[in-house]
Design an enzyme around this catalytic site. Sequence first.
Site, PDB file in Angstrom:
ATOM      1  N   HIS A 308     -34.037 -42.050  14.108  1.00 21.82           N
ATOM      2  CA  HIS A 308     -34.478 -43.420  14.395  1.00 21.82           C
ATOM      3  C   HIS A 308     -35.935 -43.537  14.011  1.00 21.82           C
ATOM      4  O   HIS A 308     -36.700 -42.590  14.197  1.00 21.82           O
ATOM      5  CB  HIS A 308     -34.292 -43.744  15.888  1.00 21.82           C
ATOM      6  CG  HIS A 308     -34.324 -45.200  16.158  1.00 21.82           C
ATOM      7  ND1 HIS A 308     -35.507 -45.885  16.336  1.00 21.82           N
ATOM      8  CD2 HIS A 308     -33.332 -46.121  16.230  1.00 21.82           C
ATOM      9  CE1 HIS A 308     -35.230 -47.151  16.530  1.00 21.82           C
ATOM     10  NE2 HIS A 308     -33.921 -47.329  16.464  1.00 21.82           N
ATOM     11  N   ASP A 367     -25.790 -45.974  17.754  1.00 24.04           N
ATOM     12  CA  ASP A 367     -24.619 -46.214  16.924  1.00 24.04           C
ATOM     13  C   ASP A 367     -23.761 -44.981  16.707  1.00 24.04           C
ATOM     14  O   ASP A 367     -22.666 -45.074  16.148  1.00 24.04           O
ATOM     15  CB  ASP A 367     -25.039 -46.838  15.597  1.00 24.04           C
ATOM     16  CG  ASP A 367     -25.389 -48.294  15.810  1.00 24.04           C
ATOM     17  OD1 ASP A 367     -24.762 -48.899  16.691  1.00 24.04           O
ATOM     18  OD2 ASP A 367     -26.285 -48.807  15.137  1.00 24.04           O
TER      19      ASP A 367
HETATM   20  N1  ACO Z   1     -29.695 -36.862   8.497  1.00 22.80           N
HETATM   21  C1  ACO Z   1     -30.414 -35.945   7.832  1.00 22.80           C
HETATM   22  N2  ACO Z   1     -31.742 -36.032   7.628  1.00 22.80           N
HETATM   23  C2  ACO Z   1     -32.369 -37.128   8.110  1.00 22.80           C
HETATM   24  C3  ACO Z   1     -31.682 -38.132   8.814  1.00 22.80           C
HETATM   25  C4  ACO Z   1     -30.294 -37.983   9.019  1.00 22.80           C
HETATM   26  N3  ACO Z   1     -29.586 -38.898   9.693  1.00 22.80           N
HETATM   27  N4  ACO Z   1     -32.558 -39.096   9.182  1.00 22.80           N
HETATM   28  C5  ACO Z   1     -33.751 -38.715   8.718  1.00 22.80           C
HETATM   29  N5  ACO Z   1     -33.656 -37.523   8.085  1.00 22.80           N
HETATM   30  C6  ACO Z   1     -34.760 -36.757   7.485  1.00 22.80           C
HETATM   31  C7  ACO Z   1     -35.213 -37.380   6.181  1.00 22.80           C
HETATM   32  O1  ACO Z   1     -34.543 -36.813   5.066  1.00 22.80           O
HETATM   33  C8  ACO Z   1     -36.693 -37.060   6.187  1.00 22.80           C
HETATM   34  O2  ACO Z   1     -36.857 -35.716   5.746  1.00 22.80           O
HETATM   35  P1  ACO Z   1     -38.193 -35.274   4.932  1.00 22.80           P
HETATM   36  O3  ACO Z   1     -39.341 -35.493   5.868  1.00 22.80           O
HETATM   37  O4  ACO Z   1     -37.948 -33.815   4.624  1.00 22.80           O
HETATM   38  O5  ACO Z   1     -38.254 -36.147   3.711  1.00 22.80           O
HETATM   39  C9  ACO Z   1     -37.074 -37.127   7.656  1.00 22.80           C
HETATM   40  O6  ACO Z   1     -35.870 -36.857   8.372  1.00 22.80           O
HETATM   41  C10 ACO Z   1     -37.630 -38.487   8.075  1.00 22.80           C
HETATM   42  O7  ACO Z   1     -36.689 -39.491   7.683  1.00 22.80           O
HETATM   43  P2  ACO Z   1     -37.075 -40.946   7.184  1.00 22.80           P
HETATM   44  O8  ACO Z   1     -35.940 -41.529   6.419  1.00 22.80           O
HETATM   45  O9  ACO Z   1     -38.418 -40.903   6.519  1.00 22.80           O
HETATM   46  O10 ACO Z   1     -37.240 -41.677   8.590  1.00 22.80           O
HETATM   47  P3  ACO Z   1     -37.199 -43.226   8.809  1.00 22.80           P
HETATM   48  O11 ACO Z   1     -37.893 -43.452  10.077  1.00 22.80           O
HETATM   49  O12 ACO Z   1     -37.669 -43.948   7.606  1.00 22.80           O
HETATM   50  O13 ACO Z   1     -35.623 -43.539   8.935  1.00 22.80           O
HETATM   51  C11 ACO Z   1     -33.464 -43.923   9.767  1.00 22.80           C
HETATM   52  C12 ACO Z   1     -34.959 -43.754  10.103  1.00 22.80           C
HETATM   53  C13 ACO Z   1     -33.275 -44.960   8.652  1.00 22.80           C
HETATM   54  C14 ACO Z   1     -32.730 -44.427  11.013  1.00 22.80           C
HETATM   55  C15 ACO Z   1     -32.895 -42.543   9.319  1.00 22.80           C
HETATM   56  O14 ACO Z   1     -33.045 -41.596  10.360  1.00 22.80           O
HETATM   57  C16 ACO Z   1     -31.433 -42.622   8.887  1.00 22.80           C
HETATM   58  O15 ACO Z   1     -31.151 -42.952   7.723  1.00 22.80           O
HETATM   59  N6  ACO Z   1     -30.465 -42.335   9.821  1.00 22.80           N
HETATM   60  C17 ACO Z   1     -29.061 -42.455   9.524  1.00 22.80           C
HETATM   61  C18 ACO Z   1     -28.635 -43.914   9.588  1.00 22.80           C
HETATM   62  C19 ACO Z   1     -28.585 -44.454  11.010  1.00 22.80           C
HETATM   63  O16 ACO Z   1     -28.022 -43.835  11.910  1.00 22.80           O
HETATM   64  N7  ACO Z   1     -29.141 -45.661  11.205  1.00 22.80           N
HETATM   65  C20 ACO Z   1     -29.093 -46.365  12.486  1.00 22.80           C
HETATM   66  C21 ACO Z   1     -30.448 -46.572  13.047  1.00 22.80           C
HETATM   67  S1  ACO Z   1     -30.330 -47.223  14.683  1.00 22.80           S
HETATM   68  C22 ACO Z   1     -30.013 -48.861  14.499  1.00 22.80           C
HETATM   69  O17 ACO Z   1     -30.290 -49.508  13.527  1.00 22.80           O
HETATM   70  C23 ACO Z   1     -29.367 -49.486  15.638  1.00 22.80           C
END
Ligand code: ACO
Length: 432
Positions: A308, A367
């Site tokens: 998140h 979610d």
């Molecule tokens: N699985 C694996 N790796 C992940 C995940 C994941 N679900 N989420 C983040 N990471 C990793 C990224 O690859 C990144 O790695 P790095 O630093 O080596 O490049 C690091 O964790 C940070 O991730 P970001 O994408 O930069 O974090 P951001 O805050 O931009 O994204 C997000 C948050 C979009 C929710 C992300 O965690 C994600 O895509 N999760 C899966 C989708 C999801 O569940 N979304 C629902 C959100 S809740 C809602 O809307 C109600």
Amino acid sequence: MNEKTFKITNQESGKDLGLERKDAVLGPSVVDITALYREQGVFTYDPGFGATACCSSTITYIDGEQGVLMYRGYPIEQLAAHSTYIEVAYLLMYGELPTQEELTGFDQSIRNHTMLNESFLRFFNGFDHDAHPMAMVSGIVACMSAFYHDSTDIQDAAHRDVFAHRIIAKIPTIAAAAFKHSLKQPFVYPKNELDYCSNLLHMLFSVPTGSYEVDPIAAEALNLLFILHADHEQNCSTSTVRLAGSSGTNPYSAISAGISALWGPAHGGANEAVINMLEEVGSSENITQYVAKAKDKNDPFRLMGFGHRVYKNHDPRATIIRKMCHRVLEKLGREQDTPLFELALELEQIALKDSYFIEKNLYPNVDFYSGIIYQALGIPKSMFTVMFAIARTVGWVAQWREMVRDPETRIGRPRQRYIGPAERNYIPITNR
Ligand code: ACO
């Protein structure tokens, strides 16, 4: 509010940068950078707005480090335990918990606005039956501005109120009509003697030829999910509503923009993506392989429902919903839902112990579980994000109302860092 302000100066030159720090009631203070470009000739650069506050708000507070979520100061755990979605809707919109009389009046008004103008139902027939319900819902909500001319003067408080009651009351009817259209079944009209969530279940699942009894646990689960999803401060879809609304566009269009933003798999589309992922993983023995894929930098696969932008400890909504997930599956779960939930729990445990997820603070979000509950209620995957949109509508409305009344609101217009070609001369096509 006790708001202190003080100056920030350039430590080398001692020059006053003209930037003021404004404290918050809770959480980080902000630095007002509106003078920065004028004084220093530079913009701030913050892709994804991870460090940028775009407004002052009194509605929702999140402490991502501690896993805290509060609506108007009330902890989400208390609201989830004691309140109803309609009471929470009132709280979000009007700022205080209602008295019994206020709650009855609000509830009655929402019940009295549930029916759709009959012409709307004809719109659905313009869509193929395999159209995604989110596409239908965002389109139909945008169309509402063509029908309700008496409530689109955003400067008129009475118009804003009528708009708010209409959209909150009609969004379940629109969502259910989209569902019925996709099933090629007749639309079911709302029954105003039913409460908000029971009415939605009635419109989704009853058919004109038979009787339908709303299961109380299904209504209770929806009520809880809707409370948890009702608002989440300046997330992607809410910021979209505020940005679209800042141009002064009619509020139905602003909400429709929010619905479109919600659809993406990184936001509200995640609940659908979680079930797809669990189905793809299939069984316990494949979990290690999928966790490895999620950790592989060269593989775009992510564990859906994990991570998140704001919560870096735990998502308090996930903790609440996990318990409800158990209860729903015990009472309503169909045989095919239980293995999926068990797989989810196993995946959760493996990921929570994995150093990659621990170091990056990746925890299950709301979610991760909501899709499993929806599935157990008999709601198909394509409707999951629609359910989220129904719940979030009140949050969008509350935030939009706050924005319209805020004297600091200006049209949202971010700046950029230009990295394209420098000036060059036009070349006639024959010379290229
Ligand atoms: N699985 C694996 N790796 C992940 C995940 C994941 N679900 N989420 C983040 N990471 C990793 C990224 O690859 C990144 O790695 P790095 O630093 O080596 O490049 C690091 O964790 C940070 O991730 P970001 O994408 O930069 O974090 P951001 O805050 O931009 O994204 C997000 C948050 C979009 C929710 C992300 O965690 C994600 O895509 N999760 C899966 C989708 C999801 O569940 N979304 C629902 C959100 S809740 C809602 O809307 C109600």
